[in-house]
Design a protein around this motif. Structure first.
Motif, PDB file in Angstrom:
ATOM      1  N   LEU A  66      -6.141   0.971  -2.237  1.00  0.00           N
ATOM      2  CA  LEU A  66      -6.157   2.659  -1.916  1.00  0.00           C
ATOM      3  C   LEU A  66      -4.591   2.944  -1.763  1.00  0.00           C
ATOM      4  O   LEU A  66      -4.344   4.120  -2.342  1.00  0.00           O
ATOM      5  CB  LEU A  66      -7.060   2.943  -0.747  1.00  0.00           C
ATOM      6  N   GLY A  67      -3.999   2.405  -0.968  1.00  0.00           N
ATOM      7  CA  GLY A  67      -2.534   2.925  -0.749  1.00  0.00           C
ATOM      8  C   GLY A  67      -1.744   2.842  -2.144  1.00  0.00           C
ATOM      9  O   GLY A  67      -0.821   3.873  -2.148  1.00  0.00           O
ATOM     10  N   ARG A  68      -1.965   1.842  -3.114  1.00  0.00           N
ATOM     11  CA  ARG A  68      -1.213   1.994  -4.333  1.00  0.00           C
ATOM     12  C   ARG A  68      -1.813   3.071  -5.262  1.00  0.00           C
ATOM     13  O   ARG A  68      -1.015   3.598  -6.352  1.00  0.00           O
ATOM     14  CB  ARG A  68      -1.363   0.844  -4.997  1.00  0.00           C
ATOM     15  N   ARG A  69      -2.982   3.368  -5.178  1.00  0.00           N
ATOM     16  CA  ARG A  69      -3.616   4.505  -6.229  1.00  0.00           C
ATOM     17  C   ARG A  69      -3.660   5.973  -5.647  1.00  0.00           C
ATOM     18  O   ARG A  69      -4.178   6.768  -6.247  1.00  0.00           O
ATOM     19  CB  ARG A  69      -5.048   4.051  -6.611  1.00  0.00           C
ATOM     20  N   ALA A  70      -3.227   6.126  -4.617  1.00  0.00           N
ATOM     21  CA  ALA A  70      -3.417   7.257  -3.857  1.00  0.00           C
ATOM     22  C   ALA A  70      -2.446   8.445  -4.500  1.00  0.00           C
ATOM     23  O   ALA A  70      -1.506   8.327  -5.171  1.00  0.00           O
ATOM     24  CB  ALA A  70      -2.655   7.433  -2.446  1.00  0.00           C
ATOM     25  N   ARG A  83       3.620   0.930   2.581  1.00  0.00           N
ATOM     26  CA  ARG A  83       5.107   0.371   2.339  1.00  0.00           C
ATOM     27  C   ARG A  83       5.752   0.049   3.561  1.00  0.00           C
ATOM     28  O   ARG A  83       6.319  -1.399   3.775  1.00  0.00           O
ATOM     29  CB  ARG A  83       6.055   1.589   1.807  1.00  0.00           C
ATOM     30  N   LEU A  84       5.312   0.508   4.577  1.00  0.00           N
ATOM     31  CA  LEU A  84       5.908  -0.024   5.945  1.00  0.00           C
ATOM     32  C   LEU A  84       5.214  -0.996   6.460  1.00  0.00           C
ATOM     33  O   LEU A  84       6.046  -2.246   7.003  1.00  0.00           O
ATOM     34  CB  LEU A  84       5.957   1.271   6.986  1.00  0.00           C
ATOM     35  N   ARG A  85       4.103  -1.356   5.925  1.00  0.00           N
ATOM     36  CA  ARG A  85       3.420  -2.494   6.189  1.00  0.00           C
ATOM     37  C   ARG A  85       3.765  -3.791   5.524  1.00  0.00           C
ATOM     38  O   ARG A  85       3.497  -4.991   5.732  1.00  0.00           O
ATOM     39  CB  ARG A  85       2.029  -2.562   6.495  1.00  0.00           C
ATOM     40  N   GLY A  86       4.698  -3.424   4.483  1.00  0.00           N
ATOM     41  CA  GLY A  86       5.351  -4.793   3.690  1.00  0.00           C
ATOM     42  C   GLY A  86       4.453  -5.081   2.410  1.00  0.00           C
ATOM     43  O   GLY A  86       4.634  -5.933   1.908  1.00  0.00           O
ATOM     44  N   HIS A  87       3.479  -4.234   2.119  1.00  0.00           N
ATOM     45  CA  HIS A  87       2.813  -4.371   0.836  1.00  0.00           C
ATOM     46  C   HIS A  87       3.790  -3.993  -0.347  1.00  0.00           C
ATOM     47  O   HIS A  87       4.276  -2.992  -0.321  1.00  0.00           O
ATOM     48  CB  HIS A  87       1.427  -3.472   0.622  1.00  0.00           C
ATOM     49  N   ARG A  88       3.623  -5.125  -1.272  1.00  0.00           N
ATOM     50  CA  ARG A  88       4.143  -4.538  -2.612  1.00  0.00           C
ATOM     51  C   ARG A  88       3.491  -4.570  -3.708  1.00  0.00           C
ATOM     52  O   ARG A  88       2.647  -5.692  -3.780  1.00  0.00           O
ATOM     53  CB  ARG A  88       5.616  -5.694  -2.649  1.00  0.00           C
TER      54      ARG A  88
END
Length: 93
Positions: A66-70, A83-88
């Motif tokens: 969800l965060g990458r396709r928002a 991004r702050l949670r460290g997901h790349r």
């Protein structure tokens, strides 16, 4: 009025929409709202395999990325949190 009575959807369905759950029974794919409002239906397919495949496909939830396709502006806070949670993401954005 007519012979069939419609049940008014619960608050969850009125606010957020129905949450259908799909299942296959032989060549028939059936669905009903997970929130228990009574909304549902059925569709006949040519084969049991088709009914099973469509039910499995429609049950898939797209929450994982969800965060990458928002959308860029509307979901900007979600992108920052992601991004702050460290997901790349793979391949960059």
């Amino acid at each position: 009025m007519g012979g069939s009575q419609r049940v008014r959807p619960g608050l969850g369905c009125r606010v957020f929409g129905h949450r259908p759950r799909f299942d296959a029974h032989g060549r028939t794919m059936v669905w009903e709202c997970e929130r228990g409002c009574g909304e549902g239906g059925a569709k006949q397919y040519e084969s049991e395999e088709q009914a099973r495949r469509f039910a499995a496909s429609f049950n898939r939830r797209d929450n994982a990325d969800l965060g990458r396709r928002a959308p860029l502006v509307g979901m900007f806070p979600l992108r920052i949190w992601y991004r702050l949670r460290g997901h790349r993401g793979q391949g960059g954005a």
